[in-house]
Scaffold this active site. Sequence first.
Site, PDB file in Angstrom:
ATOM      1  N   LYS A  11       0.837  -1.205   0.000  1.00  0.00           N
ATOM      2  CA  LYS A  11       0.000   0.000   0.000  1.00  0.00           C
ATOM      3  C   LYS A  11       0.879   1.266   0.000  1.00  0.00           C
ATOM      4  O   LYS A  11       2.088   1.181   0.209  1.00  0.00           O
ATOM      5  CB  LYS A  11      -0.933  -0.046   1.222  1.00  0.00           C
ATOM      6  CG  LYS A  11      -1.951  -1.217   1.188  1.00  0.00           C
ATOM      7  CD  LYS A  11      -2.838  -1.192   2.439  1.00  0.00           C
ATOM      8  CE  LYS A  11      -3.901  -2.281   2.430  1.00  0.00           C
ATOM      9  NZ  LYS A  11      -4.763  -2.250   3.653  1.00  0.00           N
ATOM     10  N   PHE A  59     -15.354   3.159   7.891  1.00  0.00           N
ATOM     11  CA  PHE A  59     -13.991   3.568   7.527  1.00  0.00           C
ATOM     12  C   PHE A  59     -13.764   3.606   6.013  1.00  0.00           C
ATOM     13  O   PHE A  59     -12.678   3.948   5.552  1.00  0.00           O
ATOM     14  CB  PHE A  59     -12.955   2.624   8.180  1.00  0.00           C
ATOM     15  CG  PHE A  59     -13.152   1.175   7.856  1.00  0.00           C
ATOM     16  CD1 PHE A  59     -12.631   0.621   6.685  1.00  0.00           C
ATOM     17  CD2 PHE A  59     -13.849   0.337   8.726  1.00  0.00           C
ATOM     18  CE1 PHE A  59     -12.813  -0.717   6.377  1.00  0.00           C
ATOM     19  CE2 PHE A  59     -14.038  -1.010   8.429  1.00  0.00           C
ATOM     20  CZ  PHE A  59     -13.518  -1.533   7.250  1.00  0.00           C
ATOM     21  N   ARG A  92      -0.912 -14.503   4.210  1.00  0.00           N
ATOM     22  CA  ARG A  92      -1.687 -13.830   5.267  1.00  0.00           C
ATOM     23  C   ARG A  92      -0.963 -13.930   6.605  1.00  0.00           C
ATOM     24  O   ARG A  92      -0.975 -13.010   7.409  1.00  0.00           O
ATOM     25  CB  ARG A  92      -3.081 -14.469   5.410  1.00  0.00           C
ATOM     26  CG  ARG A  92      -4.062 -14.179   4.295  1.00  0.00           C
ATOM     27  CD  ARG A  92      -4.683 -12.814   4.310  1.00  0.00           C
ATOM     28  NE  ARG A  92      -5.543 -12.499   5.429  1.00  0.00           N
ATOM     29  CZ  ARG A  92      -6.330 -11.429   5.465  1.00  0.00           C
ATOM     30  NH1 ARG A  92      -6.380 -10.581   4.440  1.00  0.00           N
ATOM     31  NH2 ARG A  92      -7.070 -11.167   6.520  1.00  0.00           N
ATOM     32  N   THR A  98      -5.291  -7.913  10.599  1.00  0.00           N
ATOM     33  CA  THR A  98      -5.729  -6.656   9.975  1.00  0.00           C
ATOM     34  C   THR A  98      -5.397  -5.443  10.851  1.00  0.00           C
ATOM     35  O   THR A  98      -4.890  -4.434  10.372  1.00  0.00           O
ATOM     36  CB  THR A  98      -7.254  -6.713   9.730  1.00  0.00           C
ATOM     37  OG1 THR A  98      -7.546  -7.893   8.965  1.00  0.00           O
ATOM     38  CG2 THR A  98      -7.740  -5.497   8.982  1.00  0.00           C
ATOM     39  N   ARG A 109       2.585  -6.371   9.234  1.00  0.00           N
ATOM     40  CA  ARG A 109       1.692  -5.348   9.780  1.00  0.00           C
ATOM     41  C   ARG A 109       2.033  -5.013  11.230  1.00  0.00           C
ATOM     42  O   ARG A 109       1.935  -3.867  11.647  1.00  0.00           O
ATOM     43  CB  ARG A 109       0.245  -5.836   9.666  1.00  0.00           C
ATOM     44  CG  ARG A 109      -0.267  -5.810   8.226  1.00  0.00           C
ATOM     45  CD  ARG A 109      -1.558  -6.574   8.086  1.00  0.00           C
ATOM     46  NE  ARG A 109      -2.292  -6.258   6.872  1.00  0.00           N
ATOM     47  CZ  ARG A 109      -3.454  -6.808   6.548  1.00  0.00           C
ATOM     48  NH1 ARG A 109      -4.011  -7.704   7.351  1.00  0.00           N
ATOM     49  NH2 ARG A 109      -4.064  -6.474   5.435  1.00  0.00           N
ATOM     50  N   ASN A 123      -2.003  -0.375   7.420  1.00  0.00           N
ATOM     51  CA  ASN A 123      -1.340  -1.651   7.699  1.00  0.00           C
ATOM     52  C   ASN A 123      -0.456  -2.171   6.558  1.00  0.00           C
ATOM     53  O   ASN A 123      -0.192  -3.376   6.459  1.00  0.00           O
ATOM     54  CB  ASN A 123      -2.368  -2.701   8.137  1.00  0.00           C
ATOM     55  CG  ASN A 123      -3.503  -2.861   7.132  1.00  0.00           C
ATOM     56  OD1 ASN A 123      -3.432  -2.322   6.033  1.00  0.00           O
ATOM     57  ND2 ASN A 123      -4.522  -3.601   7.498  1.00  0.00           N
ATOM     58  N   HIS A 126      -1.838  -5.401   1.559  1.00  0.00           N
ATOM     59  CA  HIS A 126      -3.088  -6.124   1.354  1.00  0.00           C
ATOM     60  C   HIS A 126      -2.714  -7.546   0.935  1.00  0.00           C
ATOM     61  O   HIS A 126      -1.735  -7.740   0.215  1.00  0.00           O
ATOM     62  CB  HIS A 126      -3.923  -5.486   0.251  1.00  0.00           C
ATOM     63  CG  HIS A 126      -5.028  -6.385  -0.229  1.00  0.00           C
ATOM     64  ND1 HIS A 126      -6.226  -6.491   0.442  1.00  0.00           N
ATOM     65  CD2 HIS A 126      -5.084  -7.272  -1.262  1.00  0.00           C
ATOM     66  CE1 HIS A 126      -6.975  -7.396  -0.177  1.00  0.00           C
ATOM     67  NE2 HIS A 126      -6.308  -7.879  -1.214  1.00  0.00           N
TER      68      HIS A 126
HETATM   69  N1  UDP Z   1      -9.731  -1.563   7.850  1.00  0.00           N
HETATM   70  C1  UDP Z   1      -9.811  -0.580   8.827  1.00  0.00           C
HETATM   71  N2  UDP Z   1     -10.576  -0.801   9.944  1.00  0.00           N
HETATM   72  C2  UDP Z   1     -11.256  -1.965  10.130  1.00  0.00           C
HETATM   73  C3  UDP Z   1     -11.177  -2.963   9.158  1.00  0.00           C
HETATM   74  C4  UDP Z   1     -10.414  -2.739   8.026  1.00  0.00           C
HETATM   75  O1  UDP Z   1      -9.186   0.474   8.678  1.00  0.00           O
HETATM   76  O2  UDP Z   1     -11.930  -2.111  11.179  1.00  0.00           O
HETATM   77  C5  UDP Z   1      -8.932  -1.327   6.630  1.00  0.00           C
HETATM   78  C6  UDP Z   1      -7.546  -1.949   6.711  1.00  0.00           C
HETATM   79  O3  UDP Z   1      -6.631  -1.097   6.029  1.00  0.00           O
HETATM   80  C7  UDP Z   1      -7.749  -3.262   5.995  1.00  0.00           C
HETATM   81  C8  UDP Z   1      -8.730  -2.881   4.894  1.00  0.00           C
HETATM   82  O4  UDP Z   1      -9.590  -1.920   5.506  1.00  0.00           O
HETATM   83  O5  UDP Z   1      -6.535  -3.795   5.509  1.00  0.00           O
HETATM   84  C9  UDP Z   1      -9.547  -4.030   4.323  1.00  0.00           C
HETATM   85  O6  UDP Z   1     -10.247  -4.655   5.375  1.00  0.00           O
HETATM   86  P1  UDP Z   1     -10.357  -6.236   5.513  1.00  0.00           P
HETATM   87  O7  UDP Z   1     -11.384  -6.523   6.548  1.00  0.00           O
HETATM   88  O8  UDP Z   1     -10.521  -6.847   4.156  1.00  0.00           O
HETATM   89  O9  UDP Z   1      -8.929  -6.640   6.139  1.00  0.00           O
HETATM   90  P2  UDP Z   1      -7.660  -7.371   5.432  1.00  0.00           P
HETATM   91  O10 UDP Z   1      -8.212  -8.433   4.523  1.00  0.00           O
HETATM   92  O11 UDP Z   1      -6.900  -6.289   4.708  1.00  0.00           O
HETATM   93  O12 UDP Z   1      -6.875  -7.944   6.577  1.00  0.00           O
HETATM   94 MG    MG Z   2      -9.646  -8.330   3.070  1.00  0.00          MG
END
Ligand code: UDP
Ligand code: MG
Length: 168
Positions: A11, A59, A92, A98, A109, A123, A126
């Site tokens: 990112k 968000f 992952r 996350t 992360r 974070n 992705h």
């Molecule tokens: N995100 C956030 N707050 C939350 C959940 C997600 O800011 O409570 C942001 C974070 O940058 C995350 C992205 O939204 O990487 C996508 O969310 P997802 O639930 O898909 O998490 P990921 O798959 O990236 O772990």
């Molecule tokens: Mg996701």
Amino acid sequence: MKEEATLVIIKPDGLKKSLTGNILSRLSETKLKIIGAKIVKVNEELAAKHYSHLKDQPFYPELIKYITGKLHGENRVMALVYWGKDAIVKVRQICGATNPEEADPVSIRGAYGRILTTGLYENVVHASSDPSEAEREIKLWFEPEEIVYPLFPTKEVIYQNYKKFVWE
Ligand code: UDP
Ligand code: MG
């Protein structure tokens, strides 16, 4: 164990903080193969498609600003396709949870992420979370010819009046 592909995006904060090398080194611990890689300028349309499933989240507006680079004055991300056994879970795991505060401190992360005062999780990376998400995301971010492996079925089309830039 199954062989599969997964999408990784470094990112804008990762590029801004010059973390690309560190992140790629960490991901190389997986012994997966990189079968596609490029620097992408993320526009609103790509951002909205990528995060379409989150559009009702509080968000979401900040998330779109984040991935399009508006929070970092940095309009680049790096997109990669990793391929190999259990690629999705392995990537992952190295990326971490996350929420960067909950992520294992030795994960990407956990090491490099932070929570902004707006509450957004900045974070750094992705990573696709399951096979159907991986397929959708790889097809969204990459053309078949940009991946050095026939991942998904393709079809040939002929474009007419198709305009594009070529080297002068
Ligand atoms: N995100 C956030 N707050 C939350 C959940 C997600 O800011 O409570 C942001 C974070 O940058 C995350 C992205 O939204 O990487 C996508 O969310 P997802 O639930 O898909 O998490 P990921 O798959 O990236 O772990
Ligand atoms: Mg996701």
